[in-house]
Design an enzyme around this catalytic site. Structure first.
Site, PDB file in Angstrom:
ATOM      1  N   LYS A   2     -19.364   4.593  10.746  1.00  0.00           N
ATOM      2  CA  LYS A   2     -18.115   5.208  11.200  1.00  0.00           C
ATOM      3  C   LYS A   2     -17.689   6.167  10.111  1.00  0.00           C
ATOM      4  CE  LYS A   2     -14.098   5.035  10.971  1.00  0.00           C
ATOM      5  NZ  LYS A   2     -13.071   6.059  10.582  1.00  0.00           N
ATOM      6  N   GLY A  16     -12.818   0.507   0.768  1.00  0.00           N
ATOM      7  CA  GLY A  16     -11.539   1.121   1.103  1.00  0.00           C
ATOM      8  C   GLY A  16     -10.372   0.298   0.603  1.00  0.00           C
ATOM      9  N   SER A  17      -9.251   0.438   1.277  1.00  0.00           N
ATOM     10  CA  SER A  17      -8.016  -0.195   0.835  1.00  0.00           C
ATOM     11  C   SER A  17      -7.991  -1.681   1.168  1.00  0.00           C
ATOM     12  CB  SER A  17      -6.815   0.483   1.518  1.00  0.00           C
ATOM     13  OG  SER A  17      -6.820   0.173   2.916  1.00  0.00           O
ATOM     14  N   GLY A  30      -6.942  -2.056   4.819  1.00  0.00           N
ATOM     15  CA  GLY A  30      -8.008  -1.807   5.773  1.00  0.00           C
ATOM     16  C   GLY A  30      -9.037  -2.914   5.794  1.00  0.00           C
ATOM     17  N   GLY A  31      -9.396  -3.407   4.601  1.00  0.00           N
ATOM     18  CA  GLY A  31     -10.370  -4.489   4.520  1.00  0.00           C
ATOM     19  C   GLY A  31      -9.871  -5.765   5.175  1.00  0.00           C
ATOM     20  N   GLU A  40     -15.384  -3.917  -0.501  1.00  0.00           N
ATOM     21  CA  GLU A  40     -14.855  -3.605  -1.831  1.00  0.00           C
ATOM     22  C   GLU A  40     -13.472  -3.004  -1.632  1.00  0.00           C
ATOM     23  OE1 GLU A  40     -14.730  -0.152  -4.813  1.00  0.00           O
ATOM     24  OE2 GLU A  40     -16.810  -0.478  -4.182  1.00  0.00           O
ATOM     25  N   CYS A  95     -12.443   3.692  -7.911  1.00  0.00           N
ATOM     26  CA  CYS A  95     -12.092   2.279  -7.807  1.00  0.00           C
ATOM     27  C   CYS A  95     -12.147   1.601  -9.171  1.00  0.00           C
ATOM     28  CB  CYS A  95     -13.005   1.577  -6.824  1.00  0.00           C
ATOM     29  SG  CYS A  95     -14.757   1.855  -7.123  1.00  0.00           S
ATOM     30  N   GLU A 133      -1.865  -1.216  -7.542  1.00  0.00           N
ATOM     31  CA  GLU A 133      -2.790  -0.089  -7.657  1.00  0.00           C
ATOM     32  C   GLU A 133      -2.276   1.099  -6.854  1.00  0.00           C
ATOM     33  OE1 GLU A 133      -7.479   1.125  -6.860  1.00  0.00           O
ATOM     34  OE2 GLU A 133      -6.558  -0.513  -5.743  1.00  0.00           O
TER      35      GLU A 133
END
Length: 488
Positions: A169, A226-227, A230-231, A250, A287, A379
């Site tokens: 995606k 990602g964030s 989102g995860g 991650e 990151c 963060e």
């Protein structure tokens, strides 16, 4: 059917770029997953050499389109040319590396126990444990690494090298770059006669599009960078499937850096320059950015003075997208309005810059404030960091004990700081995936010992790594073969 389409944006000036990208409809996603399920059966029968040749061919095809890919990536990310060229080399080098690993198969660890028919009271069967591919992998690329952690990035290479098909995606902030990379893979699939479902790519900005993909019963695992938000959303959807599957995500990390007293006394200027360079690498879109720095308060003034001088010489650079710039501004506003937080440096906007240009931002606070108000875990994506002042080394160790998950942590020390270093290491092993001595967390060597992951929120599974040789382990599973002869 009316398609929901969108365009990419030039990060340097905020203008729309040529090309339209359609939100993938449900039937397109379902068809891709069904093709991938068929391809999985064929890929697991291919030889390691065939998988290796495929990855090598993708590397060659990507290299043949270098100028076009680099140019589009620069437009969509705002990264300077040297940054994009360097990431291009990392991505293609990673393809070459995993082409070799596809043949070496470090993930296929075979353990055998011979049969013992004479064992009492029951005969012992012959048993062999080995690893097999899990099946179609859904991959979500990172916004900050459009080449190396994206369409042909770390998840793609580890999935293909272990014999799994991949559905990507694309990331909506650089869909043009994703499309170019995806076309290279499709060209290789066609030219080499691989199953059509070996690889697919589609676009989308809607969360429902992503959920549709990972909810399809053909998908066997998920790779995400990602964030944390989102995860978590993807992980929730995975758990709600009729057959839950692994998700390797991650997420966020503040990557604390601790500076020992003797190290600061011996090389404060060098440390300040290293910190400023690490924070601004990729304009803070890393990151592994050093988001928190912990020092003895007696050493803080000299370090602040040296660092601010370096920040003042650095140019403002574009953020990756409008939403990223907006989120950065909100994070800065929270720090500026917070109690007991001191502003050390804020880069001023300059005439002629684009709307998303941002420079270094730096704030300071006491250890008590950092612990009390949660700043150790906060963060903000971009070029911002916080300095935590501690009255003694015991407090520095107490601050270390407050971290609960980070991709990295770093210690700057001299041999005379060894007692502190030993105590600090015992604490840091509890929360960090990579522990650095006298260096900086940005920049990562990719090899057999690489670990890019850590306890939550660094990643959803701190036992896995998304980068390096061991990333292959994510997309295979063990099987025990009982009573089967070696010939079968």
């Amino acid at each position: 059917m009316i398609m929901d389409c969108f365009q990419a944006t030039c990060a340097a000036n905020g203008e729309l770029l040529p090309g339209e990208f359609a939100e993938a409809p449900a039937n397109q996603i379902d068809a891709a997953c069904e093709r991938a399920a068929d391809a999985a059966l064929e890929l697991r029968e291919l030889s390691p050499e065939q998988l290796s040749e495929f990855l090598s061919a993708v590397a060659a095809e990507v290299r043949s389109r270098r100028s076009e890919i680099v140019a589009r990536c620069e437009l969509e990310t705002g990264y300077i040319n040297a940054r994009v060229e360097g990431e291009f080399d990392r991505a293609t080098g990673q393809l070459d590396l995993f082409a070799r690993l596809a043949v070496e198969r470090p993930w296929d660890r075979v353990t055998s126990e011979p049969a013992d028919p004479a064992r009492k009271p029951f005969p012992k069967p012959r048993m062999t444990r080995r690893f097999v591919p899990v099946g179609p992998i859904a991959v979500f690329g990172a916004c900050n690494f459009p080449l190396a952690i994206s369409v042909v990035g770390n998840d793609f290479v580890s999935a293909i090298a272990t014999g799994n098909p991949v559905i990507v995606k694309s990331h909506p902030s650089h869909p043009g770059t994703c499309e170019l990379l995806g076309d290279t893979v499709k060209e290789v699939v066609k030219r080499m006669g691989f199953p059509a479902g070996t690889f697919d790519l589609f676009h989308g900005r809607s969360p429902e599009t992503s959920i549709r993909l990972i909810s399809h019963p053909a998908i066997s695992a998920v790779g995400f960078t990602g964030s944390p938000q989102g995860g978590r959303a993807l992980a929730k959807a995975v758990l709600e499937r009729e057959n839950p599957i692994p998700i390797f995500a991650e997420l966020g990390s503040t990557n604390p850096v601790f500076i020992g007293r003797d190290a600061m006394a011996a090389r404060v200027g060098t440390i300040a320059e290293g910190f400023a360079a690490s924070l601004r690498f990729g304009n803070g879109h890393m990151c592994t950015k050093p988001g928190v720095v912990i020092v003895h308060e007696a050493d803080a003034d000299a370090f602040v003075e040296a660092t601010c001088k370096t920040f003042a010489k650095q140019p403002n650079l574009p953020m990756l997208s409008g939403p990223v710039a907006d989120a950065f501004d909100r994070g800065i506003e929270q720090l500026q309005s917070a109690a007991d937080v001191e502003q050390l440096f804020v880069a001023e906007g300059l005439d002629g810059e684009g709307p998303w240009h941002r420079g270094a931002h730096w704030f300071a606070m006491s250890a008590e404030t950092a612990i009390r108000d949660g700043w150790l875990h906060s963060e903000t994506f971009g070029p911002v960091s916080v300095l935590v002042r501690c009255p003694d080394e015991e407090t520095m160790l107490r601050v270390a004990g407050e971290f609960h998950g980070s991709l990295t942590t770093t210690l700057h020390t001299e041999t005379s700081d060894n007692d502190f270093a030993i105590d600090w290491l015992k604490v840091s092993e509890r929360f960090a995936g990579r522990i650095i001595l006298n260096g900086w967390p940005t920049g990562m060597e990719i090899g057999a010992a690489t670990q890019h992951g850590g306890p939550f929120p660094a990643s959803l599974d701190g036992r896995s790594t998304s980068v390096g040789h061991a990333s292959l382990d994510r997309f295979v599973r063990p099987i025990c073969y009982q009573n089967w002869p070696e010939s079968l």
